[in-house]
Scaffold this motif. Structure first.
Motif, PDB file in Angstrom:
ATOM      1  N   ARG A  52      -1.373  -5.689   2.737  1.00  0.00           N
ATOM      2  CA  ARG A  52      -2.638  -4.969   2.714  1.00  0.00           C
ATOM      3  C   ARG A  52      -3.053  -4.568   4.122  1.00  0.00           C
ATOM      4  NH1 ARG A  52      -1.418  -3.838  -1.361  1.00  0.00           N
ATOM      5  NH2 ARG A  52      -2.315  -4.193  -3.419  1.00  0.00           N
ATOM      6  N   PRO A 106       0.820  -1.215   0.000  1.00  0.00           N
ATOM      7  CA  PRO A 106       0.000   0.000   0.000  1.00  0.00           C
ATOM      8  C   PRO A 106       0.854   1.266   0.000  1.00  0.00           C
ATOM      9  CG  PRO A 106      -0.024  -1.022   2.168  1.00  0.00           C
ATOM     10  CD  PRO A 106       0.692  -1.964   1.254  1.00  0.00           C
ATOM     11  N   ASP A 153      -2.970   0.730  -3.698  1.00  0.00           N
ATOM     12  CA  ASP A 153      -3.911   0.417  -2.633  1.00  0.00           C
ATOM     13  C   ASP A 153      -5.048  -0.498  -3.099  1.00  0.00           C
ATOM     14  OD1 ASP A 153      -2.672   1.846  -0.577  1.00  0.00           O
ATOM     15  OD2 ASP A 153      -3.579   3.731  -1.213  1.00  0.00           O
TER      16      ASP A 153
END
Length: 298
Positions: A143, A98, A128
């Motif tokens: 994540r 991310p 993302d």
């Protein structure tokens, strides 16, 4: 099942065509085509849709590629490790991470890992969005609070929490006035923030005066005094300690957890195992302060 034919099928599927697979492997195109045809005949299945200049996997071909590609890679790695006299990680390792974690910590983590394991070719992509690990060729994804996925397994390696912060020059408005807020994401209603502070619980009405696409941008705008924001404690702990930001309270809600995820299978490649161990070494307790140390050293 003929493993050589299966390997040729995976080669063609991975490169998206017989010609590209032949050029990448140095093997004759006709040989690859023949062996894939033999595999289709043995399975009594059509694995590719052949038409014009486009070669696409059928539904059955896609399933076979997803189930056997990782296993064949593991066989190759095992043979290479035995031939080299050890199980030192080697080969390409593709990771999706991310944005915020990449901006604050991933560069140093990736560099340290590359120095320790020079035979691994590490590639990190920042995004993302949810990615399809098999379709897009990732070995591991990182994540934040991921949704359950039966095809993936993994472990949580880092925790964080949201706090409401503001510049010391921004006065906290009375309860009946909205807070000027810097928010991340597309336009939506003002809404409220539920926070817990020294004075107890409070519900803050917010008026978004600025919308930005990254939390680092949000933090920088809050430092400038344009409004308050909800931010991870790891991102602002140094500002709070220095007095450049003040803490209005903790945001009520679930804890933020970063997970390292990989395809669910019994055998895990040496390079993925090594990277998971490296994350554990970098964040031994998984506390926000450990990530804050990376941010402070940036």
């Amino acid at each position: 099942m003929d493993l050589l034919a299966l390997a040729d099928f995976n080669l063609v599927a991975r490169h998206g065509g017989f010609g590209r697979a032949a050029r990448a492997s140095g093997r004759p195109k006709a040989t690859l085509s023949r062996r894939v045809a033999e595999l289709e005949a043995a399975l009594d299945l059509r694995l590719f849709e052949r038409g014009g200049r486009v070669l696409k996997l059928t539904e059955e071909g896609r399933a076979l590629f997803q189930r056997t590609g990782a296993l064949l890679t593991e066989l190759d790695e095992t043979a290479a490790a035995i031939a080299s006299g050890g199980d030192r990680p080697r080969g390409r390792l593709r990771i999706s991470a991310p944005l915020l974690f990449s901006q604050t910590a991933m560069g140093r983590i990736a560099a340290g890992f590359a120095l320790r394991y020079p035979d691994v070719r590490l590639e990190v992509t920042t995004e993302d969005r949810p990615v399809d690990m098999v379709e897009e060729g990732y070995d591991l994804v990182i994540r934040v609070n991921p949704d359950p996925d039966e095809s993936l397994v993994g472990r949580s390696f880092l925790r964080d929490r949201l706090v409401v912060v503001a510049s010391p020059h921004l006065d906290r408005p009375a309860d009946d006035h909205a807070v000027p807020a810097v928010v991340r994401g597309p336009a939506s209603g003002g809404g409220t923030w539920d926070v817990v502070g020294p004075a107890g619980r409070a519900r803050l009405a917010v008026d978004p005066v600025l919308r930005l696409s990254s939390l680092v941008m949000v933090r920088d705008a809050v430092r400038a005094g344009v409004g308050a924001a909800r931010l991870p404690i790891s991102l602002v702990s140094h500002d709070l300690a220095a007095g450049t930001l003040v803490h209005w309270g903790d945001v009520e809600g679930p804890e933020i957890a970063l997970w390292a995820l990989y395809p669910s299978r019994r055998l895990l490649s040496a390079r993925v195992s090594a990277f998971l161990d490296y994350l554990k070494e970098a964040f031994p307790s998984g506390a926000p302060e450990e990530l804050a140390a990376y941010i402070g050293g940036a």
